[in-house]
Design an enzyme around this catalytic site. Structure first.
Site, PDB file in Angstrom:
ATOM      1  N   ASP A   1     -12.498   4.827  -4.103  1.00  0.00           N
ATOM      2  CA  ASP A   1     -12.988   3.484  -4.399  1.00  0.00           C
ATOM      3  C   ASP A   1     -13.782   3.414  -5.700  1.00  0.00           C
ATOM      4  OD1 ASP A   1     -11.951   2.068  -2.221  1.00  0.00           O
ATOM      5  OD2 ASP A   1     -13.606   2.683  -0.916  1.00  0.00           O
TER       6      ASP A   1
ATOM      7  N   GLU B   1      -5.506   7.309   0.599  1.00  0.00           N
ATOM      8  CA  GLU B   1      -5.870   6.620   1.837  1.00  0.00           C
ATOM      9  C   GLU B   1      -4.796   6.740   2.921  1.00  0.00           C
ATOM     10  OE1 GLU B   1      -8.633   2.943   1.935  1.00  0.00           O
ATOM     11  OE2 GLU B   1      -7.037   2.515   0.524  1.00  0.00           O
TER      12      GLU B   1
ATOM     13  N   ILE C   1      -3.902   0.337  -3.164  1.00  0.00           N
ATOM     14  CA  ILE C   1      -4.320  -1.061  -3.323  1.00  0.00           C
ATOM     15  C   ILE C   1      -5.773  -1.162  -2.906  1.00  0.00           C
ATOM     16  CG2 ILE C   1      -4.117  -3.449  -2.526  1.00  0.00           C
ATOM     17  CD1 ILE C   1      -1.236  -3.219  -2.352  1.00  0.00           C
ATOM     18  N   ASP C   2      -6.630  -1.408  -3.861  1.00  0.00           N
ATOM     19  CA  ASP C   2      -8.048  -1.631  -3.601  1.00  0.00           C
ATOM     20  C   ASP C   2      -8.271  -3.137  -3.660  1.00  0.00           C
ATOM     21  OD1 ASP C   2     -10.750  -1.044  -3.211  1.00  0.00           O
ATOM     22  OD2 ASP C   2     -11.141  -1.160  -5.358  1.00  0.00           O
TER      23      ASP C   2
ATOM     24  N   ASP D   1      -6.333   5.150  -4.826  1.00  0.00           N
ATOM     25  CA  ASP D   1      -6.387   3.982  -3.946  1.00  0.00           C
ATOM     26  C   ASP D   1      -5.196   3.113  -4.333  1.00  0.00           C
ATOM     27  OD1 ASP D   1      -6.936   1.835  -2.338  1.00  0.00           O
ATOM     28  OD2 ASP D   1      -9.074   1.805  -2.771  1.00  0.00           O
TER      29      ASP D   1
ATOM     30  N   THR E   1      -7.579  -5.438  -0.460  1.00  0.00           N
ATOM     31  CA  THR E   1      -6.434  -5.939   0.299  1.00  0.00           C
ATOM     32  C   THR E   1      -6.505  -7.453   0.525  1.00  0.00           C
ATOM     33  OG1 THR E   1      -7.555  -5.397   2.381  1.00  0.00           O
ATOM     34  CG2 THR E   1      -6.077  -3.751   1.470  1.00  0.00           C
TER      35      THR E   1
ATOM     36  N   ASP F   1       0.832  -1.204   0.000  1.00  0.00           N
ATOM     37  CA  ASP F   1       0.000   0.000   0.000  1.00  0.00           C
ATOM     38  C   ASP F   1       0.870   1.259   0.000  1.00  0.00           C
ATOM     39  OD1 ASP F   1      -2.718   0.361  -0.190  1.00  0.00           O
ATOM     40  OD2 ASP F   1      -3.129   0.141   1.926  1.00  0.00           O
TER      41      ASP F   1
END
Length: 339
Positions: A282, A71, A135-136, A133, A138, A48
């Site tokens: 998102d 994020e 890493i969308d 984002d 996880t 991330d």
């Protein structure tokens, strides 16, 4: 004529592709059978931060005046407890950089993601910013399944550009032999494309959503994680629409990509509680990719998604994305479930 955002698209695609490669590097190095069994989230934490550092550094270099809504911030990494993760983040970032970044440069890049449009004092920064984002998905990342790197550009409250990197998504859903790893991109008014992640010289291929015009012929695309949407309601909605095909379940904004290129026709993200509001990172990139591929995206009430209100879609509840022609029927079928 719609603005082309050629430079922005070039930088965004290169940055997302590089972030996808750093995520793959972390996954190969740190995700093991032991971490999966223990449900150890430390590998995705490293990925991330590394993904955000790579993208924010690229945006800072190309567009120094553009803020980023993301994020993460680097507070956790700056602490004594974060020293181990900090070292791993810096090491993995530098596996994909042409020139190595110092630890301070990596942390500064991550911190660029803390922008809040509602708190901005500059008219310019409120008018144009990126949303990220890193890493969308996880849990999909930790399972070695689907996750996405999602980057969108918002100008005057409207998403004008989106890039969606899907490192584990098959290049062709029906032909596993073509490998994995795809970058989707769209610019408002200029269509959507798909590029193979590992083929840098490959030309972008235009994509179109499915031409399905009846709901009974459609396929649902929904989250693997039941906590992300009301899957019980989805079953009732499918019955109302006459859909008998099994849901196409994958993690992350890869669902938007699946609708955009015709792997599925409907993506529902129904609110799991009354006061929940979606985060802009998102949905920004995925939404524009679907819309520019000919699909339709609204909230669960059929209203356009409003990206002008800060870090959340506070004027909307839920999300419905479809191939287009069946959208009204899906919204009507959802309504009784929300009542």
């Amino acid at each position: 004529m719609a603005q082309t955002f050629e430079r922005e698209l070039e930088v965004a695609m290169q940055a997302v592709a590089r972030a996808c490669r750093v995520c793959r590097s972390v996954q190969a190095d740190l995700v093991t059978a032991a971490t999966i069994q223990k449900k150890d989230k430390s590998p995705v934490t490293v990925a991330d931060f590394a993904s955000q550092a790579v993208i924010c550094h690229a945006l800072s270099s190309a567009f120094p005046g553009d803020p980023v809504v993301g994020e993460e911030d680097a507070k956790e990494l700056r602490s004594n407890e974060g020293a181990d993760a900090r070292g791993k983040v810096v090491r993995h970032v530098n596996t994909v950089m042409g020139e190595p970044l110092s630890e301070d440069a990596v942390l500064a890049a991550i911190d660029r993601g803390g922008f809040d449009p509602q708190a901005a004092t500059s008219d310019r920064s409120r008018a144009r910013y990126w949303t990220l984002d890193p890493i969308d998905g996880t849990k999909g990342f930790l399972r070695g399944e689907q996750y996405a790197v999602a980057l969108g550009l918002i100008v005057d409250g409207r998403v004008v550009l989106g890039v969606l990197g899907c490192p584990n998504l098959p290049v062709d859903h029906d032909d596993a032999g073509r490998g994995q790893g795809v970058v989707f991109a769209a610019v408002r008014g200029h269509g959507a494309t798909m590029t193979v992640l590992d083929a840098d010289s490959s030309a972008a291929t235009p994509i179109r959503a499915s031409g399905v015009k009846t709901t009974a012929a459609a396929k649902f695309c929904e989250s693997v994680e039941s906590g992300h949407t009301d899957q019980g309601a989805s079953v009732q909605i499918a019955a109302t629409l006459g859909i008998t095909a099994e849901p196409f379940r994958i993690d992350s904004q890869c669902k938007y990509a699946a609708v955009a290129r015709g792997d599925a026709e409907i993506y529902l993200r129904l609110p799991t509680r009354a006061n929940y509001r979606e985060k802009i990172w998102d949905h920004a990139a995925g939404m524009i990719v679907v819309e520019e591929a000919g699909g339709t995206v609204t909230d669960a009430d059929g209203k356009p998604l409003d990206f002008s209100l800060g870090r959340e879609l506070s004027a909307n509840r839920g999300v419905i994305a479809t191939c287009g022609p069946i959208h009204r029927a899906v919204v009507d079928a959802v309504a009784p479930q929300l009542a």
